[in-house]
Scaffold this motif. Structure first.
Motif, PDB file in Angstrom:
ATOM      1  N   UNK A  34      84.497 -30.611  25.570  1.00 25.00           N
ATOM      2  CA  UNK A  34      84.994 -29.324  25.982  1.00 25.00           C
ATOM      3  C   UNK A  34      85.538 -29.427  27.380  1.00 25.00           C
ATOM      4  N   UNK A  35      85.350 -30.455  28.080  1.00 23.13           N
ATOM      5  CA  UNK A  35      85.657 -30.672  29.544  1.00 23.13           C
ATOM      6  C   UNK A  35      87.130 -31.347  29.395  1.00 23.13           C
ATOM      7  N   UNK A  36      87.575 -31.783  28.172  1.00 24.47           N
ATOM      8  CA  UNK A  36      88.630 -32.518  28.382  1.00 24.47           C
ATOM      9  C   UNK A  36      89.801 -31.588  27.380  1.00 24.47           C
ATOM     10  N   UNK A  37      89.362 -30.708  26.704  1.00 22.80           N
ATOM     11  CA  UNK A  37      90.159 -29.598  25.993  1.00 22.80           C
ATOM     12  C   UNK A  37      90.631 -28.586  26.839  1.00 22.80           C
ATOM     13  N   UNK A  38      92.103 -28.392  26.758  1.00 18.80           N
ATOM     14  CA  UNK A  38      92.894 -27.580  27.381  1.00 18.80           C
ATOM     15  C   UNK A  38      93.888 -26.811  26.332  1.00 18.80           C
ATOM     16  N   UNK A  39      94.028 -25.429  26.562  1.00 16.80           N
ATOM     17  CA  UNK A  39      94.810 -24.798  25.885  1.00 16.80           C
ATOM     18  C   UNK A  39      95.264 -23.416  26.908  1.00 16.80           C
ATOM     19  N   UNK A  40      96.522 -23.620  27.430  1.00 19.69           N
ATOM     20  CA  UNK A  40      97.248 -22.669  28.297  1.00 19.69           C
ATOM     21  C   UNK A  40      97.146 -21.427  27.654  1.00 19.69           C
ATOM     22  N   UNK A  41      97.221 -21.043  26.446  1.00 21.81           N
ATOM     23  CA  UNK A  41      97.064 -19.688  25.744  1.00 21.81           C
ATOM     24  C   UNK A  41      95.757 -18.936  25.914  1.00 21.81           C
ATOM     25  N   UNK A  42      94.757 -19.719  25.930  1.00 27.82           N
ATOM     26  CA  UNK A  42      93.318 -18.964  26.044  1.00 27.82           C
ATOM     27  C   UNK A  42      92.235 -19.924  26.603  1.00 27.82           C
ATOM     28  N   UNK A  43      92.274 -20.116  28.157  1.00 29.29           N
ATOM     29  CA  UNK A  43      91.421 -20.965  28.549  1.00 29.29           C
ATOM     30  C   UNK A  43      90.008 -20.390  28.812  1.00 29.29           C
ATOM     31  N   UNK A  44      89.968 -19.077  28.618  1.00 21.45           N
ATOM     32  CA  UNK A  44      88.397 -18.646  29.024  1.00 21.45           C
ATOM     33  C   UNK A  44      87.244 -19.106  28.045  1.00 21.45           C
ATOM     34  N   UNK A  45      87.519 -19.121  26.830  1.00 21.37           N
ATOM     35  CA  UNK A  45      86.388 -19.757  25.972  1.00 21.37           C
ATOM     36  C   UNK A  45      86.267 -21.115  26.199  1.00 21.37           C
ATOM     37  N   UNK A  46      87.312 -21.941  26.566  1.00 18.01           N
ATOM     38  CA  UNK A  46      87.285 -23.390  26.803  1.00 18.01           C
ATOM     39  C   UNK A  46      86.459 -23.552  28.112  1.00 18.01           C
ATOM     40  N   UNK A  47      86.860 -22.805  29.038  1.00 24.41           N
ATOM     41  CA  UNK A  47      85.878 -23.085  30.310  1.00 24.41           C
ATOM     42  C   UNK A  47      84.298 -22.775  29.903  1.00 24.41           C
ATOM     43  N   UNK A  48      84.303 -21.572  29.079  1.00 27.07           N
ATOM     44  CA  UNK A  48      82.899 -21.226  28.713  1.00 27.07           C
ATOM     45  C   UNK A  48      82.036 -22.205  28.120  1.00 27.07           C
ATOM     46  N   UNK A  87      82.531 -25.375  28.515  1.00 28.18           N
ATOM     47  CA  UNK A  87      82.158 -26.416  29.402  1.00 28.18           C
ATOM     48  C   UNK A  87      80.895 -25.896  30.275  1.00 28.18           C
ATOM     49  N   UNK A  88      80.852 -24.757  30.842  1.00 28.31           N
ATOM     50  CA  UNK A  88      79.816 -24.189  31.377  1.00 28.31           C
ATOM     51  C   UNK A  88      78.378 -24.117  30.610  1.00 28.31           C
ATOM     52  N   UNK A  89      78.716 -23.802  29.277  1.00 26.74           N
ATOM     53  CA  UNK A  89      77.644 -23.760  28.213  1.00 26.74           C
ATOM     54  C   UNK A  89      76.770 -25.146  28.293  1.00 26.74           C
ATOM     55  N   UNK A  90      77.328 -26.075  28.450  1.00 27.68           N
ATOM     56  CA  UNK A  90      76.722 -27.479  28.405  1.00 27.68           C
ATOM     57  C   UNK A  90      76.473 -28.044  29.978  1.00 27.68           C
ATOM     58  N   UNK A  91      76.723 -27.304  30.995  1.00 27.80           N
ATOM     59  CA  UNK A  91      76.693 -27.771  32.336  1.00 27.80           C
ATOM     60  C   UNK A  91      75.467 -26.969  33.082  1.00 27.80           C
ATOM     61  N   UNK A  92      74.866 -27.856  34.045  1.00 28.87           N
ATOM     62  CA  UNK A  92      73.844 -27.215  34.901  1.00 28.87           C
ATOM     63  C   UNK A  92      74.066 -27.646  36.506  1.00 28.87           C
ATOM     64  N   UNK A  93      73.268 -27.033  37.330  1.00 28.77           N
ATOM     65  CA  UNK A  93      73.262 -27.416  38.700  1.00 28.77           C
ATOM     66  C   UNK A  93      74.801 -27.381  39.368  1.00 28.77           C
ATOM     67  N   UNK A  94      74.742 -28.425  40.308  1.00 35.00           N
ATOM     68  CA  UNK A  94      76.170 -28.472  41.020  1.00 35.00           C
ATOM     69  C   UNK A  94      77.410 -28.743  40.352  1.00 35.00           C
ATOM     70  N   UNK A  95      77.075 -29.285  39.126  1.00 33.24           N
ATOM     71  CA  UNK A  95      78.477 -29.435  38.197  1.00 33.24           C
ATOM     72  C   UNK A  95      78.663 -28.109  37.656  1.00 33.24           C
ATOM     73  N   UNK A  96      77.855 -27.541  37.430  1.00 32.03           N
ATOM     74  CA  UNK A  96      78.118 -26.049  36.587  1.00 32.03           C
ATOM     75  C   UNK A  96      78.612 -25.209  37.954  1.00 32.03           C
ATOM     76  N   UNK A  97      78.174 -25.196  38.875  1.00 30.42           N
ATOM     77  CA  UNK A  97      78.736 -24.400  40.016  1.00 30.42           C
ATOM     78  C   UNK A  97      79.988 -24.657  40.516  1.00 30.42           C
ATOM     79  N   UNK A 146      69.831 -30.690  26.657  1.00 32.61           N
ATOM     80  CA  UNK A 146      70.451 -31.599  27.652  1.00 32.61           C
ATOM     81  C   UNK A 146      71.646 -31.283  28.162  1.00 32.61           C
ATOM     82  N   UNK A 147      71.432 -30.961  29.450  1.00 30.82           N
ATOM     83  CA  UNK A 147      72.705 -30.400  30.163  1.00 30.82           C
ATOM     84  C   UNK A 147      73.400 -31.322  31.203  1.00 30.82           C
TER      85      UNK A 147
END
Length: 164
Positions: free
Chosen positions: A55-69, A71-81, A155-156
């Protein structure tokens, strides 16, 4: 640094990473084999780390919102913020450079793990295209260290760093 020296450095770094993966007890080269020989607990953390790295390494300039989401779905704490605070910058930069990145995990090692936390090293390659690479893109080699924590039976990722 010349191209040849850069290749030597990259090769040396790859050897060091493989050595680290061997030292922590697991080296794999095919995704089908990542879970082979792992305990159930290691399989859980390996799967979470693999998903987060991809998720972190996937990029698509045409639609970034679901890609960022993702990453955030698997993140927590300071990394998520920290990652959430960069949403606009990440999106703007991807659009500006017309960037895409399609990663694959090529090796994964589960290191220190207990009931509440784990460290995972991930080696991933990604085909990257942008305004500077041309249509065929370039393969980039990434080495990541993820620190994961267990929250509500998931696991986050609490920390993600590039390693050399």
């Amino acid at each position: 640094m010349g191209e040849r020296a850069g290749r030597w450095v990259a090769g040396g770094l790859a050897v060091v990473l493989v050595g680290l993966l061997v030292a922590i007890g697991l080296v794999v080269t095919r995704q089908d084999d990542i879970d082979a020989g792992l305990t159930a607990a290691q399989q859980d953390v390996a799967g979470a780390a693999r998903r987060e790295a991809l998720a972190f390494l996937t990029v698509d300039h045409r639609d970034m919102d679901p890609l960022i989401d993702a990453v955030l779905d698997g993140a927590t704490g300071g990394f998520a913020k920290q990652y959430a605070s960069q949403r606009e910058t990440l999106t703007n930069e991807a659009v500006r450079t017309e960037a895409t990145s399609t990663p694959e995990v090529v090796a994964l090692g589960v290191g220190d793990q207990d009931e509440e936390s784990a460290t995972v090293l991930v080696a991933a390659n990604s085909t990257v295209t942008n305004t500077g690479t041309g249509a065929d893109g370039q393969v980039r080699y990434y080495r990541l260290r993820l620190r994961l924590v267990r929250e509500d039976d998931r696991w986050l990722t609490s920390d993600l760093q590039f390693v050399r």
